[in-house]
Design a protein around this motif. Structure first.
Motif, PDB file in Angstrom:
ATOM      1  N   UNK A 134       0.916  -3.374   8.175  1.00 52.99           N
ATOM      2  CA  UNK A 134       1.269  -2.203   8.976  1.00 52.99           C
ATOM      3  C   UNK A 134       2.417  -1.378   8.386  1.00 52.99           C
ATOM      4  N   UNK A 135       3.383  -2.048   7.740  1.00 53.08           N
ATOM      5  CA  UNK A 135       4.508  -1.316   7.134  1.00 53.08           C
ATOM      6  C   UNK A 135       4.005  -0.346   6.076  1.00 53.08           C
ATOM      7  N   UNK A 136       3.192  -0.871   5.176  1.00 56.55           N
ATOM      8  CA  UNK A 136       2.648  -0.029   4.100  1.00 56.55           C
ATOM      9  C   UNK A 136       1.749   1.045   4.699  1.00 56.55           C
ATOM     10  N   UNK A 139      -1.553  -9.795   6.155  1.00 57.46           N
ATOM     11  CA  UNK A 139      -1.304  -9.718   4.713  1.00 57.46           C
ATOM     12  C   UNK A 139       0.164  -9.352   4.501  1.00 57.46           C
ATOM     13  N   UNK A 140       0.770  -9.921   3.468  1.00 57.54           N
ATOM     14  CA  UNK A 140       2.177  -9.629   3.166  1.00 57.54           C
ATOM     15  C   UNK A 140       2.355  -8.135   2.875  1.00 57.54           C
ATOM     16  N   UNK A 141       3.569  -7.634   3.108  1.00 55.42           N
ATOM     17  CA  UNK A 141       3.818  -6.208   2.869  1.00 55.42           C
ATOM     18  C   UNK A 141       3.691  -5.802   1.401  1.00 55.42           C
ATOM     19  N   UNK A 142       3.844  -6.771   0.477  1.00 55.47           N
ATOM     20  CA  UNK A 142       3.818  -6.392  -0.942  1.00 55.47           C
ATOM     21  C   UNK A 142       2.416  -6.484  -1.564  1.00 55.47           C
ATOM     22  N   UNK A 143       1.390  -6.800  -0.747  1.00 52.43           N
ATOM     23  CA  UNK A 143       0.062  -7.048  -1.310  1.00 52.43           C
ATOM     24  C   UNK A 143      -1.014  -6.360  -0.488  1.00 52.43           C
ATOM     25  N   UNK A 144      -2.175  -6.154  -1.087  1.00 51.62           N
ATOM     26  CA  UNK A 144      -3.376  -5.765  -0.335  1.00 51.62           C
ATOM     27  C   UNK A 144      -4.475  -6.754  -0.721  1.00 51.62           C
ATOM     28  N   UNK A 145      -5.461  -6.889   0.154  1.00 54.63           N
ATOM     29  CA  UNK A 145      -6.523  -7.880  -0.078  1.00 54.63           C
ATOM     30  C   UNK A 145      -7.881  -7.227   0.081  1.00 54.63           C
ATOM     31  N   UNK A 146      -8.828  -7.628  -0.727  1.00 59.22           N
ATOM     32  CA  UNK A 146     -10.214  -7.259  -0.421  1.00 59.22           C
ATOM     33  C   UNK A 146     -11.190  -8.323  -0.900  1.00 59.22           C
ATOM     34  N   UNK A 180       4.510  -1.678 -10.706  1.00 57.36           N
ATOM     35  CA  UNK A 180       5.302  -0.449 -10.655  1.00 57.36           C
ATOM     36  C   UNK A 180       5.673  -0.096  -9.202  1.00 57.36           C
ATOM     37  N   UNK A 181       6.674   0.752  -9.045  1.00 54.17           N
ATOM     38  CA  UNK A 181       7.112   1.155  -7.695  1.00 54.17           C
ATOM     39  C   UNK A 181       5.947   1.795  -6.944  1.00 54.17           C
ATOM     40  N   UNK A 182       5.908   1.564  -5.643  1.00 51.26           N
ATOM     41  CA  UNK A 182       4.854   2.171  -4.824  1.00 51.26           C
ATOM     42  C   UNK A 182       3.495   1.502  -4.991  1.00 51.26           C
ATOM     43  N   UNK A 183       3.466   0.380  -5.691  1.00 50.46           N
ATOM     44  CA  UNK A 183       2.211  -0.344  -5.901  1.00 50.46           C
ATOM     45  C   UNK A 183       2.227  -1.674  -5.145  1.00 50.46           C
ATOM     46  N   UNK A 184       1.038  -2.156  -4.844  1.00 50.28           N
ATOM     47  CA  UNK A 184       0.867  -3.411  -4.100  1.00 50.28           C
ATOM     48  C   UNK A 184       0.024  -4.338  -4.946  1.00 50.28           C
ATOM     49  N   UNK A 198       3.722   3.895   6.082  1.00 51.89           N
ATOM     50  CA  UNK A 198       4.307   4.679   4.989  1.00 51.89           C
ATOM     51  C   UNK A 198       3.274   5.626   4.365  1.00 51.89           C
ATOM     52  N   UNK A 199       2.042   5.149   4.251  1.00 49.16           N
ATOM     53  CA  UNK A 199       0.992   5.961   3.631  1.00 49.16           C
ATOM     54  C   UNK A 199       0.145   6.701   4.661  1.00 49.16           C
TER      55      UNK A 199
END
Ligand code: MGD
Ligand code: MGD
Ligand code: SF4
Ligand code: MO
Length: 730
Positions: free
Chosen positions: A637-639, A672-679, A599-603, A642-643
């Protein structure tokens, strides 16, 4: 007493905890004792902190723990343990260990655990198992049993008459890959992976990241390849440690790996770069493959993967330039997107085009010792197997899918009536099961958990049986496939602490109570080991001294040039085109399907290993906790801007289904890519009795609620989950 309330073991039950022990708090267990101050002893072990099973030695001084080191004769470790293995003493020292058998008791509406004797706990389990066998049949008890202790309980359950096993190291780990290679080469990859890393000239890592994913032998082979100036190509949406060593980092759009693999094949075929002699001699279905990959051009793949066509061509040519010493690593945790068998088939096929299977620098031919089994009668044929839980799905599954077994344990008419869980922390290792675990626990007649620690899974048990750690027991001989056949011994360095017992003892005691004594015709497991070792010219006494024994190879390590070699597939060839898949109603050649979008605004939530820990099993280990106490969420950093997130902030994550995580610390990084988060996986424990790690960090497992099941064999694809940030109190 069918409705099980989740029980948090309370501190009061702990008893005997050595709070404040300097060893625990400072980690000085691994500091050398003053020279000459005590009697130093060393006994062989096989590390159980992960599934790689490195052999080493436990050093004690006057019977007290000192350190664990690698065995120089060991082919898995070459004498060096990883951080986690060196910290293995922490599992023995952990003050939060399970200490006594526990039995669930009801007091009015309240349920709690009572400490009981082994006698009482084992009698209870055996009587419930007998009742289930009489009322429903022994096949209605499912086993979730892993690792070396798991083997003792699989033996027990098979002797009892069960045929249902669903360990997380099947559907949540490497099973799709093993099936894919079996379909292609007639041989699963297995463990340790027979990758000839040290002789490779070009190594391609696709979503596997040697260096953070620590398996000793592989890390050593990888390091050697780097020293030898091999070309490293990593394909990962995250700039991993391995990517830092790579000539090419391909920051692929998550979920599009199949497009890249097909485009690479397209280049190899259209530019005539594949190994023609090898393919002609050994492969079946090349014409069909060539036709199939024609439309999958690098230009087409660019639109899917975001990777420049020229980069795809250049890397394909580089791979071909070094072939057959080019290794497309088969990966290990491959339960990603529901196309896992097909994607790893594409990896297998790509290796075949490069001629790397059975060749130096590609895959060597592993060999094991032919170690006879201790003689016991054949197991009874179970009235049903795990297939009962698959409802006709996953036709090529070769083990039970844990999720399916859980689902078939829910409700009064459920197939399964009992569970025996050993060395699996199901709530954290089988994602998407949080509610279903509770529903299953509500329905089952018996849940037995055999563990060393009060992990989340114990909260669902009727009976918790405390196993001693690997440093306090014998287990089966390690007879793993290697460059040379090799055996290794795990033996006790200490007496079992508290009132814990070895798995073999627990399994045998249950066996005797169930009338299965003919399957346990020995008193002590050391008799089994001695008998087996004597069949191959060694003995327990010898192995207690040396720990590891290597044997000369009897078969060739590689396929010789031009050798007439028959693969164990239906055609006797490498099956580029798979008739068994076609006959089972699946694509005989791998096809691409675009991944689901969030969905929009999600990674996209990406997870993986951290070097200091093994899953969730070590996060409370007092020595390893100090190295990495919590996980972080990597944010581009982009995300982050924004947040309005900065490194060090705590934030909660909320997934597409509204599940909210514990607070987790932010790490802002370009890696990490702008469209993803990692843990890192393995944190966010909820069990209150894990006093170091409870509530620390977030769990990927709880955020993975959308599972993409592989229709061929049931791998539970976990990478189609998306999160957004929740700031402040959620
Ligand atoms: N969300 C998510 N889920 C995953 C993964 C992921 O990355 N993310 N990875 C998947 C993969 S690749 C795998 S292999 C599985 C691993 O799945 P698991 O092996 O279930 O993972 P662990 O968290 O290590 O849990 C091990 C359990 O065994 C217990 N244990 C440790 N040593 C012993 C012992 O000597 N004896 C006994 N009886 N018990 C012991 C621990 O206390 C713990 O309860 O998880 C899979 N699930
Ligand atoms: N330190 C440590 N080492 C371990 C373990 C451990 O617990 N701790 N566990 C062992 C076990 S049982 C296993 S199975 C292995 C697992 O080790 P690996 O097979 O290496 O798997 P993961 O650790 O899950 O690594 C996932 C990688 O895939 C990347 N990734 C995510 N999505 C995509 C995608 O769509 N495409 C591509 N190409 N990449 C993607 C992630 O960024 C991450 O770098 O590790 C083993 N080694
Ligand atoms: S790789 Fe590390 S944790 Fe795994 S078995 Fe070897 S030493 Fe132990
Ligand atoms: Mo795994």
């Amino acid at each position: 007493m069918n409705r099980r309330k989740f029980i948090q073991l309370t501190g009061a039950l702990a008893g005997g905890a050595v709070v404040g022990s300097p060893v625990l708090l400072t980690g000085c267990a691994s500091a050398p004792p003053p020279p000459g101050s005590g009697e130093v002893k060393k006994s062989p072990t096989v590390c159980a902190i992960c599934f790689w099973k490195c052999a080493g030695f436990v050093h004690t001084e006057d019977g007290q723990p000192w350190k664990i080191t690698g065995n120089p004769d060991d082919l898995h470790s070459h004498g060096r343990l990883c951080t986690r293995g060196s910290g293995g003493m922490g599992s023995y020292l952990d003050r939060d260990r399970l200490k006594k058998p526990l039995l669930r008791i009801g007091e009015g509406d309240r349920q709690t655990f009572k400490e009981v004797s082994w006698e009482e706990a084992l009698d209870f389990v055996a009587s419930r198992m007998k009742k289930i066998a009489e009322e429903h049949g022994p096949d209605r008890v499912a086993g979730f049993a892993q690792g070396a202790p798991g083997a003792h309980f699989r033996h027990l359950l098979k002797a009892y008459g069960s045929g249902s096993f669903g360990p997380p190291d099947y559907a949540q780990c490497r099973a799709a890959r093993d099936l894919a290679f079996h379909l292609t080469y007639g041989q699963a990859v297995g463990s340790p992976e027979p990758t000839d890393l040290e002789h490779s000239r070009c190594i391609v890592l696709i979503g596997t990241h040697i260096g953070e994913n620590l398996h000793n032998g592989q890390v050593r082979g990888f390091a050697r390849a780097i020293d030898n100036q091999a070309t490293i190509i990593t394909v990962d949406p995250r700039f991993s440690v391995a990517a830092g060593k790579a000539k090419y980092w391909l920051p692929i759009k998550p979920g599009t790996d199949m497009a890249l693999l097909l485009a690479w094949m397209n280049v190899l075929v259209t530019e005539d770069l594949y190994d023609k002699d090898y393919i002609q001699r050994y492969a079946h279905g090349f014409e069909e493959l060539a036709e199939h990959v024609r439309p999958y051009t690098p230009e087409w793949a660019y639109l899917e993967t975001g990777l420049e066509p020229e980069l795809i061509r250049r890397t394909a040519r580089e791979m071909a330039g070094h072939a057959p010493a080019t290794l497309i690593h088969p990966g290990r945790h491959v339960a990603w997107y529901g196309d896992d068998t097909q994607r790893t088939r594409a990896v297998a096929i790509l290796n075949a085009l490069l001629g790397s299977w059975g060749r130096p620098g590609g895959f060597y031919m592993p060999e094991k010792v032919k170690l006879p089994k201790y003689p016991v009668p054949d197991y009874p044929k179970p009235a049903s197997t795990y297939r009962a839980a698959h409802e006709g799905k996953y036709p090529l599954a070769f083990n039970g899918v844990s999720n399916a077994l859980v689902e078939h344990s829910i409700g009064p008419d459920a197939h399964y009536k009992g569970w025996l869980v050993c060395e699996c922390n199901l709530p954290l290792s089988v994602p998407g099961m949080t509610e279903k675990m509770q529903q299953a626990a509500d329905s089952l007649d018996l849940v037995v958990v055999i563990d060393t620690m009060p992990m989340e899974v114990t909260g669902y048990a009727d009976v918790v049986l405390p196993e001693c750690t690997y440093l306090e027991r014998y287990d089966n001989i390690r007879n793993a496939q290697e460059t040379s056949p090799s055996l290794a011994l795990r033996m006790p360095a200490f007496e079992p602490k508290y009132d814990s017992k070895p798995g073999w003892w627990i399994a045998r005691e249950l066996g005797l109570r169930l009338g299965l004594e003919k399957y346990f015709p020995w008193k002590d497991f050391s008799e089994v080991l001695d008998w087996q070792l004597k069949q191959v010219g060694s003995s327990l006494a010898e192995m207690q001294k040396i720990g590891v024994k290597n044997f000369p190879r009897k078969t060739a390590k590689y396929i010789a040039e031009g050798q007439d070699y028959k693969f164990k597939t239906p055609s006797g060839k490498i099956e580029l085109y798979s008739t068994p898949l076609k006959e089972a109603g699946f694509d005989p050649l791998p096809r691409y399907t675009a991944p689901q979008q969030g969905p929009a605004g999600h990674y996209r939530l990406i997870y993986g290993r951290a070097p200091a820990h093994t899953f969730g099993r070590t996060s409370n280990n007092p020595l390893l906790f100090q190295l990495m106490p919590e996980n972080t969420v990597w944010v581009n950093p982009g995300a982050a801007s924004q947040w309005k997130l900065s490194s060090g902030d705590y934030v909660r994550l909320k997934n597409q289904d509204g599940v909210v995580s514990n607070p987790v610390r932010v790490r802002v990084t370009e890696r990490i890519r702008p469209d993803s988060v990692f843990m890192a996986h393995g944190f966010g424990h909820t069990s209150k009795h894990l006093r170091l790690t409870q509530g620390v960090g977030a769990s990927d497992a709880y955020l993975i609620t959308n599972l993409l099941m592989d229709p061929i064999m049931g791998a539970t694809g976990m990478r189609s989950n998306f999160v957004t940030f929740v700031q402040g109190e959620a």
